[in-house]
Design a protein around this motif. Structure first.
Motif, PDB file in Angstrom:
ATOM      1  N   THR A 238      22.171  27.458  15.096  1.00 33.48           N
ATOM      2  CA  THR A 238      22.841  26.030  15.529  1.00 33.48           C
ATOM      3  C   THR A 238      22.582  26.012  17.075  1.00 33.48           C
ATOM      4  O   THR A 238      23.590  25.502  17.500  1.00 33.48           O
ATOM      5  N   ASP A 239      22.064  26.964  17.831  1.00 29.44           N
ATOM      6  CA  ASP A 239      22.373  27.296  19.175  1.00 29.44           C
ATOM      7  C   ASP A 239      21.803  26.002  19.947  1.00 29.44           C
ATOM      8  O   ASP A 239      20.815  25.472  19.470  1.00 29.44           O
ATOM      9  N   ARG A 240      22.258  25.914  21.036  1.00 27.33           N
ATOM     10  CA  ARG A 240      21.573  24.991  22.215  1.00 27.33           C
ATOM     11  C   ARG A 240      20.977  25.988  23.191  1.00 27.33           C
ATOM     12  O   ARG A 240      21.645  27.109  23.600  1.00 27.33           O
ATOM     13  N   LEU A 241      20.284  25.468  23.968  1.00 23.86           N
ATOM     14  CA  LEU A 241      19.617  26.284  25.100  1.00 23.86           C
ATOM     15  C   LEU A 241      20.172  25.730  26.232  1.00 23.86           C
ATOM     16  O   LEU A 241      20.032  24.193  26.465  1.00 23.86           O
ATOM     17  N   GLY A 242      20.773  26.393  27.378  1.00 24.29           N
ATOM     18  CA  GLY A 242      21.298  25.789  28.461  1.00 24.29           C
ATOM     19  C   GLY A 242      20.721  26.359  29.547  1.00 24.29           C
ATOM     20  O   GLY A 242      20.422  27.514  29.745  1.00 24.29           O
ATOM     21  N   LEU A 243      20.628  25.630  30.793  1.00 23.58           N
ATOM     22  CA  LEU A 243      20.163  26.162  32.011  1.00 23.58           C
ATOM     23  C   LEU A 243      21.321  26.055  33.025  1.00 23.58           C
ATOM     24  O   LEU A 243      21.547  24.871  33.319  1.00 23.58           O
ATOM     25  N   THR A 244      21.565  27.167  33.771  1.00 24.36           N
ATOM     26  CA  THR A 244      22.656  26.773  34.865  1.00 24.36           C
ATOM     27  C   THR A 244      22.269  27.409  36.234  1.00 24.36           C
ATOM     28  O   THR A 244      21.390  28.387  36.113  1.00 24.36           O
ATOM     29  N   VAL A 245      22.734  27.122  37.212  1.00 25.53           N
ATOM     30  CA  VAL A 245      22.460  27.787  38.607  1.00 25.53           C
ATOM     31  C   VAL A 245      23.849  28.903  38.862  1.00 25.53           C
ATOM     32  O   VAL A 245      24.871  28.491  38.673  1.00 25.53           O
ATOM     33  N   GLU A 246      23.421  29.914  39.057  1.00 24.98           N
ATOM     34  CA  GLU A 246      24.512  31.073  39.121  1.00 24.98           C
ATOM     35  C   GLU A 246      24.223  31.974  40.323  1.00 24.98           C
ATOM     36  O   GLU A 246      23.054  31.752  40.975  1.00 24.98           O
ATOM     37  N   PRO A 247      25.314  32.513  40.813  1.00 25.86           N
ATOM     38  CA  PRO A 247      25.060  33.398  42.102  1.00 25.86           C
ATOM     39  C   PRO A 247      23.787  34.372  41.775  1.00 25.86           C
ATOM     40  O   PRO A 247      23.702  35.046  40.562  1.00 25.86           O
ATOM     41  N   ALA A 248      23.309  35.094  42.627  1.00 24.48           N
ATOM     42  CA  ALA A 248      22.169  36.016  42.365  1.00 24.48           C
ATOM     43  C   ALA A 248      22.344  36.999  41.437  1.00 24.48           C
ATOM     44  O   ALA A 248      23.762  37.527  41.639  1.00 24.48           O
ATOM     45  N   GLY A 249      21.946  37.502  40.579  1.00 17.23           N
ATOM     46  CA  GLY A 249      22.165  38.712  39.676  1.00 17.23           C
ATOM     47  C   GLY A 249      22.978  38.105  38.261  1.00 17.23           C
ATOM     48  O   GLY A 249      23.010  38.762  37.372  1.00 17.23           O
ATOM     49  N   GLY A 250      22.979  36.716  38.371  1.00 17.17           N
ATOM     50  CA  GLY A 250      23.734  36.017  37.112  1.00 17.17           C
ATOM     51  C   GLY A 250      25.048  36.109  36.820  1.00 17.17           C
ATOM     52  O   GLY A 250      25.870  37.096  37.496  1.00 17.17           O
ATOM     53  N   SER A 251      25.569  35.529  35.767  1.00 15.56           N
ATOM     54  CA  SER A 251      27.090  35.632  35.581  1.00 15.56           C
ATOM     55  C   SER A 251      27.356  35.946  34.109  1.00 15.56           C
ATOM     56  O   SER A 251      26.301  35.809  33.383  1.00 15.56           O
ATOM     57  N   ALA A 252      28.564  36.434  33.733  1.00 17.30           N
ATOM     58  CA  ALA A 252      28.718  36.777  32.513  1.00 17.30           C
ATOM     59  C   ALA A 252      29.139  35.653  31.601  1.00 17.30           C
ATOM     60  O   ALA A 252      28.681  35.402  30.454  1.00 17.30           O
ATOM     61  N   GLN A 253      29.406  34.384  32.236  1.00 17.52           N
ATOM     62  CA  GLN A 253      29.883  33.148  31.532  1.00 17.52           C
ATOM     63  C   GLN A 253      29.173  31.996  32.539  1.00 17.52           C
ATOM     64  O   GLN A 253      29.342  32.351  33.888  1.00 17.52           O
ATOM     65  N   PRO A 254      28.860  31.090  32.319  1.00 19.64           N
ATOM     66  CA  PRO A 254      28.185  30.043  33.131  1.00 19.64           C
ATOM     67  C   PRO A 254      29.583  29.503  34.084  1.00 19.64           C
ATOM     68  O   PRO A 254      30.670  29.423  33.576  1.00 19.64           O
ATOM     69  N   THR A 255      29.059  29.509  35.288  1.00 21.47           N
ATOM     70  CA  THR A 255      29.929  28.851  36.258  1.00 21.47           C
ATOM     71  C   THR A 255      29.767  27.433  36.897  1.00 21.47           C
ATOM     72  O   THR A 255      30.376  27.058  37.807  1.00 21.47           O
ATOM     73  N   SER A 256      28.457  26.745  36.152  1.00 16.96           N
ATOM     74  CA  SER A 256      28.221  25.487  36.583  1.00 16.96           C
ATOM     75  C   SER A 256      27.836  24.780  35.439  1.00 16.96           C
ATOM     76  O   SER A 256      27.572  25.352  34.375  1.00 16.96           O
ATOM     77  N   THR A 257      27.796  23.308  35.710  1.00 13.40           N
ATOM     78  CA  THR A 257      27.581  22.586  34.545  1.00 13.40           C
ATOM     79  C   THR A 257      26.219  22.780  34.278  1.00 13.40           C
ATOM     80  O   THR A 257      25.366  22.753  35.133  1.00 13.40           O
ATOM     81  N   PRO A 258      25.635  22.672  33.041  1.00  9.72           N
ATOM     82  CA  PRO A 258      24.117  23.173  32.766  1.00  9.72           C
ATOM     83  C   PRO A 258      23.441  21.841  33.350  1.00  9.72           C
ATOM     84  O   PRO A 258      23.791  20.692  33.351  1.00  9.72           O
ATOM     85  N   LEU A 259      22.178  22.254  33.981  1.00  7.88           N
ATOM     86  CA  LEU A 259      21.242  21.473  34.404  1.00  7.88           C
ATOM     87  C   LEU A 259      20.711  20.606  33.429  1.00  7.88           C
ATOM     88  O   LEU A 259      19.994  19.410  33.407  1.00  7.88           O
ATOM     89  N   VAL A 260      20.419  21.158  32.180  1.00  6.18           N
ATOM     90  CA  VAL A 260      19.629  20.670  31.048  1.00  6.18           C
ATOM     91  C   VAL A 260      20.132  21.377  29.981  1.00  6.18           C
ATOM     92  O   VAL A 260      20.659  22.566  29.836  1.00  6.18           O
ATOM     93  N   LEU A 261      20.498  20.675  28.526  1.00 10.91           N
ATOM     94  CA  LEU A 261      20.927  21.308  27.273  1.00 10.91           C
ATOM     95  C   LEU A 261      20.014  20.853  26.477  1.00 10.91           C
ATOM     96  O   LEU A 261      19.744  19.710  26.199  1.00 10.91           O
ATOM     97  N   LEU A 262      19.335  21.993  25.693  1.00 13.31           N
ATOM     98  CA  LEU A 262      18.272  21.412  24.694  1.00 13.31           C
ATOM     99  C   LEU A 262      18.648  22.027  23.429  1.00 13.31           C
ATOM    100  O   LEU A 262      19.166  23.124  23.147  1.00 13.31           O
ATOM    101  N   MET A 263      18.404  21.242  22.187  1.00 21.04           N
ATOM    102  CA  MET A 263      18.633  21.643  21.024  1.00 21.04           C
ATOM    103  C   MET A 263      17.275  21.528  20.186  1.00 21.04           C
ATOM    104  O   MET A 263      16.791  20.329  19.695  1.00 21.04           O
ATOM    105  N   PRO A 264      16.625  22.701  20.193  1.00 17.92           N
ATOM    106  CA  PRO A 264      15.361  22.564  19.247  1.00 17.92           C
ATOM    107  C   PRO A 264      15.447  22.186  17.836  1.00 17.92           C
ATOM    108  O   PRO A 264      16.437  22.934  17.405  1.00 17.92           O
ATOM    109  N   ALA A 265      14.758  21.086  17.236  1.00 16.04           N
ATOM    110  CA  ALA A 265      15.150  20.753  15.808  1.00 16.04           C
ATOM    111  C   ALA A 265      13.808  20.169  15.118  1.00 16.04           C
ATOM    112  O   ALA A 265      12.968  20.137  16.161  1.00 16.04           O
TER     113      ALA A 265
END
Lengths: 265, 194
Positions: A238-265
């Motif tokens: 039931t997952d969706r895939l999201g892509l966000t822009v984060e500070p270098a090294g990444g974040s524990a939780q997303p800190t910005s709105t996803p640039l794209v959200l995908l639901m493979p079906a």
């Protein structure tokens, strides 16, 4: 020789003429004044020495970033018309260039209302997306035979793409670029390929998220070299895939709105 | 800086290396570009730091310049100067363009205030005492004060000659003449090929 214009050689060489009209008049003068052109070249070489005297290495991360970026930047063929113009440097591109990094201001923020949800991708698209991704895998293996892990990465990717329950989705990212995901529940993994995503400054990174009923889980960072698809784990049906822009090294939780959200079906 | 080809030879002639490398880059040679990056990135970045001051902006400028070098390598004409001079000319123009755009966005006063003091002795403590560095420093000292100030305020701080005129309190025409005189003296002192 026009003395008045000629004394501008120095100012022109150090980019100190900020009036475009004045600069254009000087350049017109330059085209017909060989001594001026020679002097300008000497001044530019002199100024370059001033610059080289304050050399200071950029952060190491910038190197990998630039080297990865140029692979997608086409080279300009030689322009014979430029030959006649002494001391010219290529003009800055009018619009955002491929190499232009995302500013740290408004343009790195996703615009509101831009979320894209993709559901119900047709079966044909699954096959097409697999082909596209597989083709880039082949390319990767060919280009990077010396990279030790290519084989292992290829096997990982192939295992997902060849799974009987592989499902795909493709979407456009806010700010440009396309992201394709192929997910397999039986393998519990996703393959993510991207193309044309905006280049980020070294202080930022793209991060993948698997977003389920209990919130987003990090699925890792997209490498600077995005010619290779990445494999990420822990996929649930039931997952969706999201892509966000984060500070270098990444974040524990997303800190910005996803640039794209995908639901493979 | 890790690279399969290794950094440039410390005792080598980076100028000539860079010329040959840029020729190969013009033919799409990515390995040559890697080596050219190792030769040119530090000068480009150091200059960008001087002109735009903000470290993150300086990195952006460095990145833009190096990508521009890749893109436009075929336009480099060795008959008109060295590869490094060509790259530094691109770098300076980019940095100045950027600083003027930022300025119009509002931080002009801050930069102007920081200008003369910081630019007065621009080849400063931060850089290790390399031969080139010392030579430039020595040559800058042979200029008259007004020549030196006009050249360094324009080159290292990115000021236009009219801004420089305001900063040093001299007429614009005098400033542009001194800029040229200063560059002539520097050119001769540094032994730039004529």
């Amino acid at each position: 020789m026009n003395e008045d214009l000629h004394t501008l050689t120095g100012a022109y060489a150090v980019d100190a003429i900020d009036d475009p009209g004045e600069r254009a008049r000087f350049e017109a003068h330059l085209a017909g004044c060989e001594p001026c052109a020679t002097e300008l070249r000497e001044f530019q070489a002199t100024a370059a020495r001033l610059g080289m005297a304050v050399a200071e290495p950029p952060p190491p991360a910038l190197r990998a970033h630039v080297l990865a970026t140029i692979r997608n930047v086409p080279q300009t063929p030689r322009n014979p018309a430029d030959h006649a113009k002494p001391g010219r440097v290529p003009p800055a591109p009018a619009g955002p260039a491929e190499g232009r990094v995302a500013g740290r201001r408004a343009d790195s923020r996703p615009r509101p209302g831009s979320r894209r949800w993709r559901r119900g991708v047709a079966a044909g698209l699954v096959a097409a997306a697999c082909l596209v991704t597989a083709a880039s895998v082949t390319q990767v293996v060919r280009e990077r035979q010396r990279v030790e892990r290519a084989e292992a990465a290829y096997r990982d990717v192939a295992s997902v793409l060849s799974a009987p329950d592989a499902r795909a989705a493709t979407g456009r990212a806010t700010g440009g670029g396309t992201v394709t995901v192929v997910a397999s529940t039986s393998r519990g993994r996703v393959v993510v390929a991207s193309s044309g995503l905006r280049t980020l400054p070294p202080s930022r990174t793209y991060q993948l998220w698997l977003i389920g009923a209990d919130g987003p889980r990090s699925a890792g960072l997209l490498p600077a070299d995005r010619s290779r698809p990445v494999v990420a784990g822990d996929w649930r049906p039931t997952d969706r895939l999201g892509l966000t822009v984060e500070p270098a090294g990444g974040s524990a939780q997303p800190t910005s709105t996803p640039l794209v959200l995908l639901m493979p079906a | 800086m890790p690279s399969e080809t290794g950094p440039p030879e410390p005792g080598g002639a980076p100028e000539h290396d860079a010329d040959a490398l840029l020729g190969r880059v013009a033919r799409g040679d990515e390995r040559a570009f890697e080596r050219l990056y190792d030769v040119a990135a530090a000068p480009v970045h150091g200059l960008a730091r001087r002109v735009v001051r903000d470290p993150a902006l300086a990195e952006e400028v460095t990145q833009e310049v190096m990508i521009e070098v890749w893109r436009s390598a075929a336009r480099f004409d060795p008959a008109r100067g060295s590869a490094l001079a060509w790259i530094m000319t691109i770098a300076h123009r980019r940095a100045v363009d950027r600083v003027r755009r930022e300025q119009s966005a509002g931080d002009r006063e801050a930069r102007t205030a920081a200008g003369p003091g910081a630019a007065h002795d621009p080849v400063g403590e931060r850089v290790e005492a390399r031969l080139e560095h010392e030579r430039v420093r020595r040559c800058l000292r042979t200029l008259t004060r007004l020549q030196r100030e006009t050249v360094t305020l324009a080159y290292y701080a990115g000021h236009s000659f009219r801004e420089v005129a305001e900063l040093v309190g001299a007429p614009p025409n005098t400033v542009r003449t001194r800029m040229r005189d200063g560059l002539i003296r520097l050119r001769d002192c540094l032994g730039v090929e004529r």
